[in-house]
Design an enzyme around this catalytic site. Structure first.
Site, mmCIF file in Angstrom:
data_model
loop_
_atom_site.group_PDB
_atom_site.id
_atom_site.type_symbol
_atom_site.label_atom_id
_atom_site.label_comp_id
_atom_site.label_asym_id
_atom_site.label_seq_id
_atom_site.Cartn_x
_atom_site.Cartn_y
_atom_site.Cartn_z
ATOM 1 C CD GLU A 126 55.456 47.725 143.350
ATOM 2 O OE1 GLU A 126 56.283 48.546 142.925
ATOM 3 O OE2 GLU A 126 54.242 47.961 143.454
ATOM 4 C CE LYS A 183 51.696 50.585 144.428
ATOM 5 N NZ LYS A 183 52.382 50.138 143.190
ATOM 6 C CB CYS A 185 55.895 51.121 144.754
ATOM 7 S SG CYS A 185 56.896 51.778 143.411
HETATM 8 N N1 LIG Z 1 55.463 51.754 140.639
HETATM 9 C C1 LIG Z 1 54.891 52.532 141.543
HETATM 10 O O1 LIG Z 1 54.006 52.131 142.271
HETATM 11 C C2 LIG Z 1 55.283 53.950 141.737
HETATM 12 C C3 LIG Z 1 56.179 54.646 140.798
HETATM 13 O O2 LIG Z 1 56.855 54.086 139.947
HETATM 14 C C4 LIG Z 1 56.228 56.100 140.961
HETATM 15 O O3 LIG Z 1 55.571 56.633 141.873
HETATM 16 O O4 LIG Z 1 56.902 56.778 140.190
#
Ligand SMILES: NC(=O)CC(=O)C(=O)O
Length: 280
Positions: A45, A115, A157
């Protein structure tokens, strides 16, 4: 006859302030993974920009013309691989998104995932992060077909926390779920592996995550630990927080064996409950 096994590589690269250097580093790691036989390669990401709401506008690009997509397309073509371009801040029609692009071995764009679930959390004394201050959410499921080998579902994520997304991908035939991600020093040790194993076991699919390498001097310190989990729920490849490439063989015969041994897919009680997909 279709191929039942292929090599996946997760590139846990360091990400710094220079977009040019981030892109060069990504290209170098992609080549190394391809030279080692990877058929599908995944970046983390936010691989071209530091991860933080204060950076997204400055680093954002339009997909059609941006230097990051040009570099990804060229890298996929030169190395003849499928490439999931982690994610980048994207600008489109006056909005910003956290966007993953997928490239085929001919350098063509196969899929775009924005996302869907924005990362808005507030854990007092630990971490507050509000992607929605600056980003808009995507509204689509995203999967792509790797030739006749495997259908792959994409999330970014925080998307991994939503079991419904994974269930729908699995129901639609995805056998591998890929989540470029950047958990942090609070949620990483607590939830990163657990979520991957849960998604994999519930759906009897392979699940893989690609994180940036940890940099203690960044405003957002990533957990690292890019990993691959089998449909049995076992971590079959992983790493620590440092820069590295994680390789795993994705074995679709093994997946099929598990599904026939424990046939939960056919044992669901749809007369009692159901997860409904409301759009394509
Ligand atoms: N960074 C993200 O999108 C998610 C995350 O760090 C988490 O769900 O904990």
């Amino acid at each position: 006859m279709s191929i039942a096994k292929f090599k996946l590589a997760l590139l846990q690269i360091a990400v710094g302030a220079s977009k040019t250097e981030n892109l060069l580093r990504a290209s170098r790691f992609i080549k190394e993974a391809a030279d080692k036989g990877a058929h599908l390669v995944t970046l983390p990401e936010c691989f071209n920009s530091p991860y933080g709401t204060g950076y997204f506008a400055e680093y954002a690009e339009q997909l059609e013309t941006g230097e990051s997509c040009l570099a990804l397309s060229a890298a996929a073509k030169e190395n003849k691989i499928y490439l999931v371009g982690g994610s980048i801040p994207e600008k489109k029609d006056g909005k910003l998104y956290n966007t993953s692009t997928v490239w085929g071995p001919d350098g063509g764009l196969l899929a775009v995932h924005r996302k869907v679930h924005l990362f808005d959390i507030d854990i007092p004394g630990k971490i507050k992060f509000q992607e929605s201050e600056i980003l808009s959410p995507g509204n689509e499921f995203t999967s792509f077909q790797m030739g006749d080998v495997c259908k792959v579902g994409i999330g970014i994520c925080y998307d991994m926390r939503f079991a419904e997304l994974a269930q729908i991908y699995a129901r639609n035939g995805c056998k591998l779920l890929l989540y470029p991600g950047a958990f942090n020093m609070t949620t990483g040790p607590a939830h990163w592996e657990l979520l991957q194993r849960g998604r994999a076991l519930d759906n009897q699919v392979y699940v893989a995550t690609a994180s940036p390498a940890r940099s203690e001097s960044s405003s957002y310190v990533a957990w690292g630990h890019s990993s691959v989990v089998s449909p049995w729920g076992e971590v079959i490849a992983t790493t620590d927080e440092k820069e590295s490439i994680v390789y795993a063989d994705i074995d679709l015969d093994h997946l099929q064996q598990i599904r026939s041994q424990i046939p939960v897919t056919h044992q669901r009680r749809s007369d009692m409950y159901e997860v409904i997909q409301k759009k394509n």
